[in-house]
Design an enzyme around this catalytic site. Structure first.
Site, PDB file in Angstrom:
ATOM      1  N   GLU A 115       0.958  -1.069  -0.035  1.00  0.00           N
ATOM      2  CA  GLU A 115      -0.001  -0.072  -0.042  1.00  0.00           C
ATOM      3  C   GLU A 115       1.068   1.176   0.075  1.00  0.00           C
ATOM      4  O   GLU A 115       0.530   2.196  -0.697  1.00  0.00           O
ATOM      5  CB  GLU A 115      -0.935  -0.192   1.149  1.00  0.00           C
ATOM      6  CG  GLU A 115      -1.912   1.195   1.596  1.00  0.00           C
ATOM      7  CD  GLU A 115      -2.238   1.306   2.965  1.00  0.00           C
ATOM      8  OE1 GLU A 115      -2.568   2.545   3.477  1.00  0.00           O
ATOM      9  OE2 GLU A 115      -2.423   0.248   3.480  1.00  0.00           O
ATOM     10  N   ASP A 158       0.783   3.869  -3.126  1.00  0.00           N
ATOM     11  CA  ASP A 158       0.366   5.203  -2.713  1.00  0.00           C
ATOM     12  C   ASP A 158       1.394   6.240  -3.736  1.00  0.00           C
ATOM     13  O   ASP A 158       0.934   7.248  -4.037  1.00  0.00           O
ATOM     14  CB  ASP A 158       0.488   5.509  -1.396  1.00  0.00           C
ATOM     15  CG  ASP A 158       0.111   6.980  -1.062  1.00  0.00           C
ATOM     16  OD1 ASP A 158      -1.039   7.467  -1.044  1.00  0.00           O
ATOM     17  OD2 ASP A 158       0.916   7.845  -0.617  1.00  0.00           O
ATOM     18  N   ASP A 189      -7.200   1.345   0.748  1.00  0.00           N
ATOM     19  CA  ASP A 189      -5.878   0.788   1.294  1.00  0.00           C
ATOM     20  C   ASP A 189      -5.519  -0.405   0.174  1.00  0.00           C
ATOM     21  O   ASP A 189      -4.240  -0.534  -0.471  1.00  0.00           O
ATOM     22  CB  ASP A 189      -5.945   0.181   2.629  1.00  0.00           C
ATOM     23  CG  ASP A 189      -5.914   1.452   3.505  1.00  0.00           C
ATOM     24  OD1 ASP A 189      -5.717   2.722   2.923  1.00  0.00           O
ATOM     25  OD2 ASP A 189      -6.002   1.184   4.649  1.00  0.00           O
ATOM     26  N   GLU A 200      -4.643   0.509  -3.065  1.00  0.00           N
ATOM     27  CA  GLU A 200      -3.285   1.061  -3.522  1.00  0.00           C
ATOM     28  C   GLU A 200      -2.312  -0.076  -3.206  1.00  0.00           C
ATOM     29  O   GLU A 200      -1.263  -0.159  -4.073  1.00  0.00           O
ATOM     30  CB  GLU A 200      -2.802   2.071  -2.281  1.00  0.00           C
ATOM     31  CG  GLU A 200      -3.630   3.320  -2.558  1.00  0.00           C
ATOM     32  CD  GLU A 200      -3.083   4.424  -1.273  1.00  0.00           C
ATOM     33  OE1 GLU A 200      -3.071   5.845  -1.774  1.00  0.00           O
ATOM     34  OE2 GLU A 200      -2.945   3.924  -0.126  1.00  0.00           O
TER      35      GLU A 200
END
Length: 261
Positions: free
Chosen positions: A64, A68, A137, A140
């Site tokens: 994640e 991101d 989450d 990502e």
């Protein structure tokens, strides 16, 4: 009895493999348009609640973190290209809205990501499959997994495909911009009846394309196309709002004709 219980106990790794193999991930991979090794995909879909309940397995938080960064750079670059005359003060809130947990969760629902996430019992019982934070989450984490296996360009292409509508209809008003609500407010101000949406879909089940029309006083005043019914309706509403702003007199005349009829 204690020895037998320990002997029959399923290990965390076995539970992990079992839970992952119970679901057909082919539709998800088709949505993404890439292949992922089972081990990497399994990790990307593993929420910490599942990991902690099964001998503290690895979870998707590291992926994640990576996803991101890839998402942020991809969205910032595309907004820079799409809106060449927009200043940083405009582009920054656009980016923040798109990569927010609301924007990510919206995309996740469009590909039905929730049903693939590996969750602990507590999260399952409290609707974890549709929680915005978990969906965001996990999305990502998938981007991070794609980046790890295929590199930046492949991850970028997947992101641009999934976020196409959001990127090309970005606003600086944040995630709460709701064109359907805005449209209804504009109609209410003019005493015009509520808009109706007519939506159709076509294509294979894993890649449906929705076309929605915003019908006002019997006339189509906005059209939206997206891989998600809600997004298609939002785009149709956005076009209808633009029509009202450009042709306010048209709706007045139509309303008068409608009332006489």
């Amino acid at each position: 009895m204690s020895r037998r219980s320990k002997k029959n106990r399923v290990s965390g790794e076995e539970a992990w493999n079992s839970a992952f193999s119970e679901v057909d991930h082919a539709p998800l991979l088709e949505w993404l348009g890439v292949e992922l090794d089972d081990e990497l995909l399994r990790l990307a879909l593993t929420h910490r609640s599942f990991a902690n309940e099964h001998d503290y397995l690895p979870n998707n938080e590291r992926l994640e973190f990576l996803g991101d960064a890839v998402l942020g750079l991809t969205v910032a670059t595309k907004l820079f290209e799409i809106y060449p005359s927009s200043s940083e003060s405009v582009l920054s809130p656009m980016r923040a809205s798109i990569v927010s947990r609301y924007g990510l969760a919206d995309v996740a629902r469009g590909i039905e990501l929730g049903k693939y996430v590996l969750l602990g019992k507590g999260e399952l019982h409290t609707g974890g499959r549709d929680k915005e934070s978990i969906l965001a989450d996990t999305t990502e984490a998938l981007f991070g997994a794609i980046y790890r296996q295929h590199g930046f360009e492949a991850a970028r292409d997947v992101i641009l495909k999934l976020f196409h509508e959001k990127l090309h209809n970005a606003t600086a008003h944040g995630h709460r911009q709701d064109w359907k609500t805005v449209l209804q407010e504009r109609l209410a101000e003019r005493g015009i009846p509520m808009v109706e949406y007519e939506t159709t879909s076509e294509g294979p089940e894993h890649d449906l394309e929705f076309t929605s029309y915003a019908i006002i006083l019997g006339e189509s005043r906005g059209r939206g196309v997206a891989h998600n019914k809600k997004l298609a309706e939002q785009e149709a509403a956005r076009e209808a709002v633009a029509f009202i702003q450009k042709h306010p007199e048209a709706l007045v005349l139509e309303q008068q004709t409608h009332d006489k009829a």
